[in-house]
Design a protein around this motif. Sequence first.
Motif, PDB file in Angstrom:
ATOM      1  N   PHE A 132       3.492   3.286  -6.743  1.00 12.47           N
ATOM      2  CA  PHE A 132       4.293   3.784  -6.049  1.00 12.47           C
ATOM      3  C   PHE A 132       5.606   4.237  -6.574  1.00 12.47           C
ATOM      4  O   PHE A 132       5.999   3.589  -7.865  1.00 12.47           O
ATOM      5  CB  PHE A 132       4.978   3.111  -4.627  1.00 12.47           C
ATOM      6  CG  PHE A 132       5.314   1.711  -5.237  1.00 12.47           C
ATOM      7  CD1 PHE A 132       6.646   1.564  -5.516  1.00 12.47           C
ATOM      8  CD2 PHE A 132       4.406   0.744  -4.987  1.00 12.47           C
ATOM      9  CE1 PHE A 132       7.070   0.088  -5.643  1.00 12.47           C
ATOM     10  CE2 PHE A 132       4.871  -0.619  -5.440  1.00 12.47           C
ATOM     11  CZ  PHE A 132       6.312  -0.825  -5.626  1.00 12.47           C
ATOM     12  N   TYR A 134       6.669   8.250   0.370  1.00  8.11           N
ATOM     13  CA  TYR A 134       5.606   8.554  -0.654  1.00  8.11           C
ATOM     14  C   TYR A 134       4.219   8.495   0.397  1.00  8.11           C
ATOM     15  O   TYR A 134       3.388   9.492   0.028  1.00  8.11           O
ATOM     16  CB  TYR A 134       5.365   7.572  -1.665  1.00  8.11           C
ATOM     17  CG  TYR A 134       4.421   7.753  -2.718  1.00  8.11           C
ATOM     18  CD1 TYR A 134       4.457   8.701  -3.578  1.00  8.11           C
ATOM     19  CD2 TYR A 134       3.354   7.003  -2.841  1.00  8.11           C
ATOM     20  CE1 TYR A 134       3.845   9.215  -4.602  1.00  8.11           C
ATOM     21  CE2 TYR A 134       2.341   7.110  -3.957  1.00  8.11           C
ATOM     22  CZ  TYR A 134       2.390   8.104  -4.590  1.00  8.11           C
ATOM     23  OH  TYR A 134       1.612   8.595  -5.820  1.00  8.11           O
ATOM     24  N   ARG A 135       4.237   7.619   1.306  1.00  5.94           N
ATOM     25  CA  ARG A 135       2.912   7.835   2.158  1.00  5.94           C
ATOM     26  C   ARG A 135       2.829   9.141   3.077  1.00  5.94           C
ATOM     27  O   ARG A 135       1.981   9.652   3.315  1.00  5.94           O
ATOM     28  CB  ARG A 135       2.994   6.451   3.163  1.00  5.94           C
ATOM     29  CG  ARG A 135       2.445   5.267   2.351  1.00  5.94           C
ATOM     30  CD  ARG A 135       2.473   4.183   3.773  1.00  5.94           C
ATOM     31  NE  ARG A 135       2.462   2.739   3.025  1.00  5.94           N
ATOM     32  CZ  ARG A 135       2.991   1.741   3.735  1.00  5.94           C
ATOM     33  NH1 ARG A 135       3.396   1.936   4.989  1.00  5.94           N
ATOM     34  NH2 ARG A 135       2.921   0.680   3.230  1.00  5.94           N
ATOM     35  N   GLU A 136       4.088   9.370   3.513  1.00  4.60           N
ATOM     36  CA  GLU A 136       4.277  10.585   4.327  1.00  4.60           C
ATOM     37  C   GLU A 136       4.194  12.007   3.526  1.00  4.60           C
ATOM     38  O   GLU A 136       4.051  12.853   4.364  1.00  4.60           O
ATOM     39  CB  GLU A 136       5.636  10.555   5.145  1.00  4.60           C
ATOM     40  CG  GLU A 136       5.445   9.203   6.073  1.00  4.60           C
ATOM     41  CD  GLU A 136       4.626   9.230   7.097  1.00  4.60           C
ATOM     42  OE1 GLU A 136       4.849  10.485   7.941  1.00  4.60           O
ATOM     43  OE2 GLU A 136       4.189   8.295   7.696  1.00  4.60           O
ATOM     44  N   GLN A 180       0.833  -1.176   0.032  1.00  6.12           N
ATOM     45  CA  GLN A 180      -0.063  -0.042  -0.044  1.00  6.12           C
ATOM     46  C   GLN A 180       0.820   1.203   0.024  1.00  6.12           C
ATOM     47  O   GLN A 180       1.610   1.393   1.076  1.00  6.12           O
ATOM     48  CB  GLN A 180      -0.960  -0.037   1.178  1.00  6.12           C
ATOM     49  CG  GLN A 180      -2.007   1.027   1.130  1.00  6.12           C
ATOM     50  CD  GLN A 180      -2.853   0.692  -0.037  1.00  6.12           C
ATOM     51  OE1 GLN A 180      -3.055   1.638  -0.623  1.00  6.12           O
ATOM     52  NE2 GLN A 180      -3.581  -0.339  -0.294  1.00  6.12           N
ATOM     53  N   PRO A 181       0.899   2.212  -1.053  1.00  4.88           N
ATOM     54  CA  PRO A 181      -0.162   2.160  -1.814  1.00  4.88           C
ATOM     55  C   PRO A 181       0.230   1.254  -3.124  1.00  4.88           C
ATOM     56  O   PRO A 181       1.566   0.889  -3.117  1.00  4.88           O
ATOM     57  CB  PRO A 181      -0.064   3.513  -2.724  1.00  4.88           C
ATOM     58  CG  PRO A 181       1.610   3.927  -2.340  1.00  4.88           C
ATOM     59  CD  PRO A 181       1.842   3.388  -0.903  1.00  4.88           C
TER      60      PRO A 181
END
Length: 333
Positions: free
Chosen positions: A66, A183-185, A62-63
């Motif tokens: 990316f 990427y998530r942050e 996840q995601p």
Amino acid sequence: MTMKVNLMHGAGGEVMGELLQTLTKFSHNNAGGIGLESLDDGAVIPIGDTNLVFTTDSHVVQPIFFPGGDIGRLAVCGTINDLSVMGGRPIALSCGMILEEGFEISALERIVRSMDEALGECGASLVTGDTKVLERGALDQIAINTAGIGIAERPVRDNGLQVGDAIIVSGTIGDHGMAIMCYREGFDLGEQISSDVAPLWPMIERALGSGEIHAMKDPTRGGFANAINEMAHKSRVGVRISEEDFPIRRSVKSASEMLGIDPLEVANEGKVIIGVAAEDAESVLNALRSHPYGRDAVIVGTVTDDGQVIMETEIGGERFIEAPMGDPVPRVC
Ligand code: MG
């Protein structure tokens, strides 16, 4: 108290090891070669005068798209690389897809294209598959399982390190895990950190042809720290690593400092750790460097007889590299 599965049970470290004690309680666990009990990257089944290598891998990253890749490329590379580090030429893969109701067909098309591209890089084929759809909410978008078979004239284990061997890593460490995390942050580091996800067979094939490789492993979940400890422990040896020579991108280093995450403990999806006879180290290194995925390969250390995995720091100290409790980045592959 009833014990229940928690996220750390899937994080590829010490905690997952406890769950594996339950999951590996099969009395029927070996088809005549290397089986489940050895917890290597794949199984080996002798067939005639050669060996079938067999492995499987599920992906829930996840995601799903990316920097540097997507769940499709990851699902193919995860299996290809486990076959490759066993010394197996990847031949054929299966793909089991579980989809959530509402998943976009265009996203599925992108994923399949990317799987096909990764297969093409190493001459493997996807030859069989299965699809299930779950009702909305019963699954987070998509899960992909791949299994694969390969052929190995001479299988390579993760437990074959010998005292005096050189330890080589095929490139920079920590890229995949830190790319997912940043990427998530929503981190902006000026330079985007990209996943290293790549199918390694063509590079590993060159390495196998240029020296006496004693052990290989891909440092996926739990990162380099987990893989090198597993290799040392199973081989009953120690390893001394030099921090000065250790390849970590500057951007990965800064991000890991900001997040308080050790880059040695996060997943790589396009790297291999190789233990090779000292006299062959240079030729294996050159073989790796001759391939684009191995251009940053370096000798990072040597195998010792003291049973400990130690990093000699740049300022002249020493620290233990320990196997993490689990990969600090969840849903990384
Ligand atoms: Mg592996």
